[in-house]
Write an enzyme that holds these catalytic residues in place. Structure first.
Site, PDB file in Angstrom:
ATOM      1  N   SER A  63       0.820  -1.208   0.000  1.00  0.00           N
ATOM      2  CA  SER A  63       0.000   0.000   0.000  1.00  0.00           C
ATOM      3  C   SER A  63       0.853   1.257   0.000  1.00  0.00           C
ATOM      4  CB  SER A  63      -0.902   0.028   1.231  1.00  0.00           C
ATOM      5  OG  SER A  63      -1.716  -1.108   1.282  1.00  0.00           O
TER       6      SER A  63
HETATM    7  N1  SAH Z   1      -0.256  -5.434   4.190  1.00  0.00           N
HETATM    8  C1  SAH Z   1       0.476  -5.645   2.956  1.00  0.00           C
HETATM    9  C2  SAH Z   1      -0.326  -5.340   1.710  1.00  0.00           C
HETATM   10  C3  SAH Z   1      -1.417  -6.323   1.541  1.00  0.00           C
HETATM   11  S1  SAH Z   1      -1.901  -6.670  -0.108  1.00  0.00           S
HETATM   12  C4  SAH Z   1       1.775  -4.876   2.961  1.00  0.00           C
HETATM   13  O1  SAH Z   1       2.081  -4.190   3.932  1.00  0.00           O
HETATM   14  O2  SAH Z   1       2.517  -5.018   1.986  1.00  0.00           O
HETATM   15  C5  SAH Z   1      -3.133  -7.856   0.321  1.00  0.00           C
HETATM   16  C6  SAH Z   1      -2.600  -9.214   0.672  1.00  0.00           C
HETATM   17  O3  SAH Z   1      -3.667  -9.987   1.172  1.00  0.00           O
HETATM   18  C7  SAH Z   1      -2.042  -9.981  -0.539  1.00  0.00           C
HETATM   19  O4  SAH Z   1      -0.727 -10.393  -0.291  1.00  0.00           O
HETATM   20  C8  SAH Z   1      -2.991 -11.180  -0.651  1.00  0.00           C
HETATM   21  O5  SAH Z   1      -2.363 -12.360  -1.123  1.00  0.00           O
HETATM   22  C9  SAH Z   1      -3.469 -11.330   0.772  1.00  0.00           C
HETATM   23  N2  SAH Z   1      -4.726 -12.058   0.967  1.00  0.00           N
HETATM   24  C10 SAH Z   1      -5.857 -12.025   0.224  1.00  0.00           C
HETATM   25  N3  SAH Z   1      -6.802 -12.830   0.762  1.00  0.00           N
HETATM   26  C11 SAH Z   1      -6.244 -13.379   1.885  1.00  0.00           C
HETATM   27  C12 SAH Z   1      -6.715 -14.286   2.891  1.00  0.00           C
HETATM   28  N4  SAH Z   1      -7.945 -14.804   2.881  1.00  0.00           N
HETATM   29  N5  SAH Z   1      -5.868 -14.613   3.895  1.00  0.00           N
HETATM   30  C13 SAH Z   1      -4.613 -14.105   3.949  1.00  0.00           C
HETATM   31  N6  SAH Z   1      -4.123 -13.244   3.039  1.00  0.00           N
HETATM   32  C14 SAH Z   1      -4.928 -12.881   2.020  1.00  0.00           C
END
Ligand code: SAH
Length: 215
Positions: A63
Site C-alpha cells: 500500500s
Molecule cells: N499489508 C500488505 C499489503 C497487503 S496486499 C503490505 O504491507 O505489503 C493484500 C494481501 O492480502 C495480498 O498479499 C494477498 O495475497 C493477501 N490475501 C488475500 N486474501 C487473503 C486471505 N484470505 N488470507 C490471507 N491473506 C490474504
C-alpha cells in the site's frame, strides 16, 4: 545517497503523512524508522518512498505509505498490544505495527509472498512478527484474543471469526465494500456492543477466502 535512506523517510512522513493529518506520534515515528525500501521488489527500490502503491508480484501490492499510516492510526496501537494482520503482502504493514506493539501475527494466503515477507522482516531486524500461510478470514484462534486486527485486503463484510477473536476494547480496521471501491471501517468491541465507524474511501486488492470473496 544515504544508504539507510532516513532522509527520504523523514521527507515522506512530513510531505505525505503529517501534511494529510496523521498525528499519532508513535505512527509517525514508526514510519520514520522502518526501512520501507527493504520491503519492495529489487526493481522498485528507487520508488520505495514515493506516494503510491508498488507491485510486489502475484497481482498484489504494498500500500501507499499514507494508507499504511492512516490504517495504523485508526487501529490506536498501544505498546504491548497483541495484533493480528490479515494479508501480510510485503510485510511492511506488519513491521510498522511491530515497531509500536508487542507482537504481530500476520496471515498470508500466497506462500511465496509469506516467504519473501519473512526475509524482508529479518533483513529489517524485526523480530516480533510471526507470518503464517492460511486463509486469514478464519483468523488465527491459537493466539487470540487480539487488541487490534487489521485487514489489508478488500472485504465484502467483516469476517465473523475475526470479530470473535477481538479482545474486549479491541479495534478492527478494514476496507469494506466491493472489489472496485471500499471505505475504511473501524469496529470497536465495547461492553455495550460493537461500535462501527466509517472513514476514507480506499482501493485494495480482494480478500479471497471463506468469509471474503470466493476464488
Ligand atoms: N499489508 C500488505 C499489503 C497487503 S496486499 C503490505 O504491507 O505489503 C493484500 C494481501 O492480502 C495480498 O498479499 C494477498 O495475497 C493477501 N490475501 C488475500 N486474501 C487473503 C486471505 N484470505 N488470507 C490471507 N491473506 C490474504
Amino acid at each position: 545517497m544515504n544508504k539507510d535512506r532516513a532522509d527520504e523517510r523523514a521527507m515522506m512522513v512530513q510531505s505525505q503523512i503529517q501534511s494529510r493529518g496523521v498525528k499519532d506520534l508513535r505512527v509517525l515515528r514508526a514510519l520514520e524508522i522502518v526501512p520501507r525500501h527493504l520491503f519492495v521488489p529489487e526493481e522498485f527500490t528507487r520508488d520505495a518512498y514515493c506516494d503510491h502503491p508498488i507491485p510486489i508480484g502475484h497481482d498484489q501490492t504494498i500500500s501507499q505509505p499514507y494508507i499504511v499510516a492512516i490504517m495504523t492510526e485508526l487501529l490506536v496501537p498501544q505498546e504491548g498490544d497483541n495484533i493480528l494482520e490479515i494479508g501480510t503482502g510485503s510485510g511492511y504493514q506488519a513491521a510498522i505495527l511491530a515497531t509500536i506493539c508487542g507482537r504481530v501475527v500476520s496471515i498470508e494466503r500466497i506462500p511465496a509472498l509469506a516467504d519473501a515477507a519473512r526475509v524482508s522482516l529479518q533483513r529489517a531486524g524485526v523480530k516480533n512478527v510471526s507470518v503464517f500461510v492460511a486463509d486469514g478470514t478464519l483468523g488465527w484462534p491459537e493466539m487470540a484474543p487480539y487488541d487490534g486486527i487489521i485487514i489489508t485486503a478488500a472485504t465484502p463484510s467483516i469476517p465473523s471469526p475475526l470479530i470473535e477473536q477481538l479482545a474486549p476494547g479491541g479495534r478492527l480496521v478494514a476496507p469494506v465494500g466491493t472489489t472496485q471501491i471500499q471505505e475504511l471501517v473501524r469496529l470497536t468491541k465495547n461492553p455495550e456492543g460493537i461500535l462501527k465507524e466509517r472513514f476514507d474511501g480506499v482501493r485494495f486488492v480482494p480478500l479471497i477466502g471463506k468469509y471474503g470473496w470466493r476464488m
